[in-house]
Design an enzyme around this catalytic site. Structure first.
Site, mmCIF file in Angstrom:
data_model
loop_
_atom_site.group_PDB
_atom_site.id
_atom_site.type_symbol
_atom_site.label_atom_id
_atom_site.label_comp_id
_atom_site.label_asym_id
_atom_site.label_seq_id
_atom_site.Cartn_x
_atom_site.Cartn_y
_atom_site.Cartn_z
ATOM 1 N N CYS A 26 -52.446 -83.841 34.798
ATOM 2 C CA CYS A 26 -51.179 -83.568 33.960
ATOM 3 C C CYS A 26 -51.045 -83.620 33.035
ATOM 4 C CB CYS A 26 -50.050 -84.434 35.047
ATOM 5 S SG CYS A 26 -49.969 -83.447 36.727
ATOM 6 N N ASP A 58 -37.644 -80.828 39.961
ATOM 7 C CA ASP A 58 -39.590 -80.420 40.661
ATOM 8 C C ASP A 58 -39.928 -78.301 41.740
ATOM 9 O OD1 ASP A 58 -40.324 -82.650 40.197
ATOM 10 O OD2 ASP A 58 -38.550 -83.898 40.924
ATOM 11 N N ASP A 99 -43.642 -82.112 44.655
ATOM 12 C CA ASP A 99 -42.632 -81.516 44.021
ATOM 13 C C ASP A 99 -41.936 -81.297 45.529
ATOM 14 O OD1 ASP A 99 -42.977 -81.861 41.487
ATOM 15 O OD2 ASP A 99 -44.832 -80.239 41.366
#
Lengths: 370, 370
Positions: A26, A58, A99
């Site tokens: 990430c 998200d 998410d």
């Protein structure tokens, strides 16, 4: 999990997956402020209201033509950050699903797999790696009780891994993530320090002199690496289901922007003016020491203590009432066989909502639950 | 549309978008046989039945927990193939949507935008290009009456462009694409030759000597390039809506595998054993001549006449009754202000369904409708 052996899988002894990219996990994200600026074109589409959620959170939540139903959808892609393609498959899938889970949505109706196959790979390497990656991705999808039906595969200079998770959910399946109130506490479900663990393990493998320079303990680094692989592979699904049972008021998952970055994003969308005050930092064992030594040597220590160190497939950050929090942690720990912690509280604020880590935050060293 | 001028947008005179990748458009796809082999891990998930569609077709169609509803979803990403970032945004969006349209699904409920920002770009270049790209993507999404609510942006060595299109559709909104019967005809809604047009324009810009070597006409190449930009940007949405009105029996869109590749994929999933016989090749004006000269010089001519030349955001290939075909073409032409053609027929076959182009297929030179 540690020590992926390329030879066992028919690869050359010196084959290193993470060399197929110059960015890790990430950490590859375009910075948030740049992103928001670039996305100004969409501004009329990104209204925050009861039905839709801002792009910085998200998943997007979209009212459908069918009464009561919402399309909840998220996508993520990034680069390998550990050398075992099977683990990378699991982590990629867990990271994408996270998410949805951050919104309380525990049922994923479809996964798409996104794959960029590094052009530097020869056919044999490609087949071995892609097969292992897909197997890991599929095993995580099976564990999540979803299926992979679709995707896209292209050639790319770097190995690119990602997915799209979609759920068509009743509005009742989705947690309203903007209801934090003063008096709530903040819960975190995985320790931070993932970036430190992954990078220090790289130093060790690459024998680049960093280990000696910082006088680090190899066995502790190896242990931390196992721990981070386990926690990155662990689904946030139980954590998501319990958001409903314990009536969470706000939640997000902790990934590329670090603990404080995601806390700030979550604070920003709250209906009430609140401050998220973080006073405890659960950190993967020994990673705080590494960060400390880096800072002593004039480095930034991945900005770990500032809450800016990137996590991949990190935990959920949840605001809920203090009583619920204790029960949430107890039940989650027994389901996941891994701890969770109250790391702060929600307090009143007279103007714009923010998040901060107090100067004297307690550092808690977290030992692998394995 | 021709002649993107970098200076007008604040870029250096010699800035060339397509230099940010070594592969162009849908030509970057991993070959289908390799893909299918690598995807064997999924084999239990990829059952072809009434409810689900094979990964080789255009979108996945997934029964939902909600009666009568299906999740129809597709993703695509690729690299710039023309230098105008705005056009690339339009083309990318049109190309992603096309996979929904190929299933007769004309209402897209959400688009996600996928973007890899080339690491070689400096900040100013990045901002200019990304902004133009997003604007093009958004304009195409507006035209499609959908919205972009979500996505992912990473740094990448190449500029990577893509999206995810999702529709939650009633089963009646989805065309069954496996019902072709002998007697049907095949309709194509955009001419082939896109790869030739894009590449020959590159030769011209790069002054690499190819133009002289093949003795080509520059003005015809420029005209073809305009034509391909127009047709790649054109949505297949009207073509999709009319599939219902004229009761199409099968349909797909023509992209990276070329006309014959996609015809083969479509043939393979038919319920009846049939053969798709293509006897006419509508080709962007002058592109057949370029391919001919390349073949005369010992080249492959992009395998254009074999139907293997890649298209990006190509047309729909549709099987329907002969009477319906004529009305379909008439109505589509009047809506899109662009022609469509009957290019072949569906005939009986005693065993496995296949597709082929007849040896003496008529080549029809298609002049830009602009």
């Amino acid at each position: 999990m540690e020590g992926f052996d390329p030879k066992i899988h028919g690869l050359d002894e010196d084959f290193v997956l993470t060399k197929l990219t110059k960015m890790k996990g990430c950490g590859c994200k375009v910075p948030r402020d740049v992103l928001l600026q670039l996305l100004q074109t969409f501004k009329t589409d990104l209204v925050i209201n009861n039905d839709e959620v801002d792009i910085g959170l998200d998943s997007c939540v979209i009212p459908l033509r069918h009464p009561g139903l919402r399309l909840v959808q998220t996508t993520d892609f990034f680069y390998p950050l550990v050398d075992d393609p099977y683990i990378m498959g699991r982590v990629t899938c867990a990271n994408v699903l996270s998410d949805l889970y951050a919104m309380g949505v525990s049922e994923c109706d479809n996964m798409l797999m996104l794959l960029g196959v590094a052009v530097d790979l020869n056919e044999s390497q490609r087949d071995i790696i892609v097969r292992l990656f897909i197997q890991g991705f599929k095993d995580a999808a099976d564990e999540a009780e979803t299926k992979i039906r679709g995707g896209q595969t292209v050639r790319c200079p770097w190995l690119l891994l990602g997915g799209v998770a979609t759920s068509v959910a009743h509005e009742t399946e989705i947690i309203k993530v903007d209801r934090a109130v003063p008096g709530d506490v903040l819960v975190l479900t995985k320790p931070i320090g993932g970036q430190v663990a992954v990078n220090s393990y790289e130093w060790l493998k690459n024998k680049n002199g960093k280990i000696e320079e910082l006088n680090l303990d190899e066995s502790k680094i190896r242990k931390a690496f196992k721990q981070v692989c386990e926690q990155m592979s662990r689904l946030n699904r139980n954590a998501a289901k319990l958001l409903h049972k314990y009536e969470a008021h706000a939640s997000t998952d902790v990934t590329g922007f670090g603990l404080l970055g995601h806390a700030e994003n979550l604070a920003r969308v709250q209906k009430e003016n609140v401050e998220f005050v973080i006073d405890k930092l659960p950190i993967i064992e020994y990673m705080d020491e590494i960060a400390d030594r880096m800072i002593e040597n004039g480095g930034e220590g991945f900005r770990l203590f500032e809450g800016r160190s990137a996590e991949t497939s990190g935990g959920l950050l949840v605001a809920l009432s203090e009583r619920s929090a204790k029960a949430y942690i107890d039940e989650l720990s027994s389901l996941d066989h891994a701890p969770a912690w109250i790391i702060g509280r929600v307090v009143e604020k007279s103007d714009d909502s923010v998040a901060r880590i107090v100067g004297d935050a307690i550092r808690q060293s977290i030992i692998s639950p394995l």
